[in-house]
Scaffold this active site. Structure first.
Site, short mmCIF file in Angstrom:
data_model
loop_
_atom_site.label_atom_id
_atom_site.label_comp_id
_atom_site.label_asym_id
_atom_site.label_seq_id
_atom_site.Cartn_x
_atom_site.Cartn_y
_atom_site.Cartn_z
N ASP A 106 -31.56 -3.55 51.59
CA ASP A 106 -30.76 -4.71 51.91
C ASP A 106 -29.79 -4.61 53.21
O ASP A 106 -29.76 -5.72 54.20
CB ASP A 106 -29.54 -4.89 50.71
N THR A 175 -32.73 -7.64 44.19
CA THR A 175 -32.44 -6.40 44.32
C THR A 175 -32.85 -5.53 43.15
O THR A 175 -33.10 -4.38 43.18
CB THR A 175 -31.06 -6.23 44.75
#
EC number: 3.1.3.7
Length: 355
Positions: A106, A175
């Site tokens: 990320d 995620t």
């Protein structure tokens, strides 16, 4: 008194003043005309990506940079996942009580995507899911080359005022699934909104290297499927609360309705389209019943809108991409269906989701 040898005639002075006023009028009116002409999406050939005073940006150039940013971010996402060193941690809890996870994928993807777009278009507002640390600043240049597939679909530049533009970045969608090594759900996304309306959308799948993009009123490299089942649709929903949607969907459409649990909003939008990716499931509707962030859905909204589809809240309201970074009213996404009829069929869905 005039200097010796020079005589001033009142008529000459008046003519000189009128000429000066005429020159000033034409210069100022030309400036205003140029400023007011920026408020349409169309335009003549553009100049650089952003003018020196931040006046305008070219949407075709923004699309090119957005595609590049999504791919560059995707490279980081893939590299970190393949290294198997994710440095996973929790940013807190979601409204449903699950961990809101973040990884090195990320962070590194966010850095590449943010600074590539910010370097190319310094005057536009950029909203991104992850925090941007000034100590990690990168200067990532763009070569000002627009890919041939974009030039083929969008043949002219389209300028808009820089102050009307908001960019939404999701550097790693899904995620949770990324940490579980469910790679097919993972995407990187960029959306450009003009005056709050989604205009450009890019969804990139790092592990299959498939990229979908579209410009509202311009063109796209993806298209709808040839048919959709409106009577007993295949409905794609979040993995985290598929049961909520399933109960109401079966009541609304009947027992033949198929519920597809999946991760990632980008993946779910691609499920509605004709995508040349073997890992991509196919659905007829995308329904979400809880709070969702705008960087998760803006790119998909732009792509659907460009193709004649719809993404609204469950009550049928258009989603505005300014102000707060999330929406409370859930969402319904469809294409080549009677969207408002679907909204009327699902009056109680929003009430089933936790707040």
């Amino acid at each position: 008194m005039a200097p010796m040898g020079i005589r001033l005639f009142p008529l000459g002075v008046a003519v000189f003043c009128l000429l000066g006023l005429g020159v000033l009028y034409h210069l100022y009116s030309g400036f205003l005309a140029g400023r007011f002409s920026l408020f349409g999406l169309g335009g003549d050939e553009a100049g650089p990506a952003a003018s020196a005073d931040g006046g305008t940006v070219d949407l075709r150039e923004m699309l090119a940079v957005s595609v590049l940013a999504a791919v560059r971010g995707g490279d980081e996402v893939r590299r970190v996942r393949e290294s198997n060193v994710l440095h996973e941690k929790s940013k807190g809890k979601t409204r449903e009580g699950a961990d809101d996870k973040m990884t090195s994928g990320d962070v590194l993807s966010n850095r590449k995507m943010f600074y590539l777009l910010k370097t190319a278009f310094p005057s536009v507002q950029i909203n991104t899911e992850e925090h941007v640390d000034a100590t990690d600043k990168e200067v990532i240049s763009w070569d000002h080359k627009i890919p041939e597939d974009i030039l083929k679909e969008i043949t002219t530049s389209k300028e808009v005022p820089a102050e009307s533009v908001t960019v939404w970045i999701d550097p790693l969608d899904a995620t949770q699934e990324y940490t579980e090594d469910l790679r097919q759900y993972v995407t990187t996304m960029v959306c450009v909104a003009v005056n709050g309306k989604p205009v450009l959308g890019v969804i990139h799948k790092p592990f299959s290297e498939y990229t979908a993009w579209a410009m509202v009123g311009g063109g796209s490299n993806v298209k709808p499927r040839s048919s959709y089942n409106e009577k007993t649709p295949r409905i794609i929903v979040s993995r985290s609360h598929s049961g909520m949607v399933k109960q109401v969907a079966l009541q609304t459409f009947g027992n033949q309705t198929t519920i597809i649990p999946a991760g990632g909003a980008g993946y779910k939008v691609l499920a509605l389209l004709d995508v040349l990716d073997k890992s991509q499931e196919k659905a007829d509707l995308y329904i979400h019943v809880t709070y969702i962030k705008k960087w998760d859905i803006c790119a998909g909204n732009a792509i659907l809108k460009a193709l004649g589809g719809h993404m609204t809240t469950l009550s049928g309201e258009e989603i505005t991409y300014t102000g707060s970074d999330g929406i409370e009213g859930g969402l319904l996404a469809s294409i080549r269906m009677n969207h408002q009829a679907l909204v009327r069929k699902l009056p109680d869905l929003e009430k089933t989701g936790p707040k």
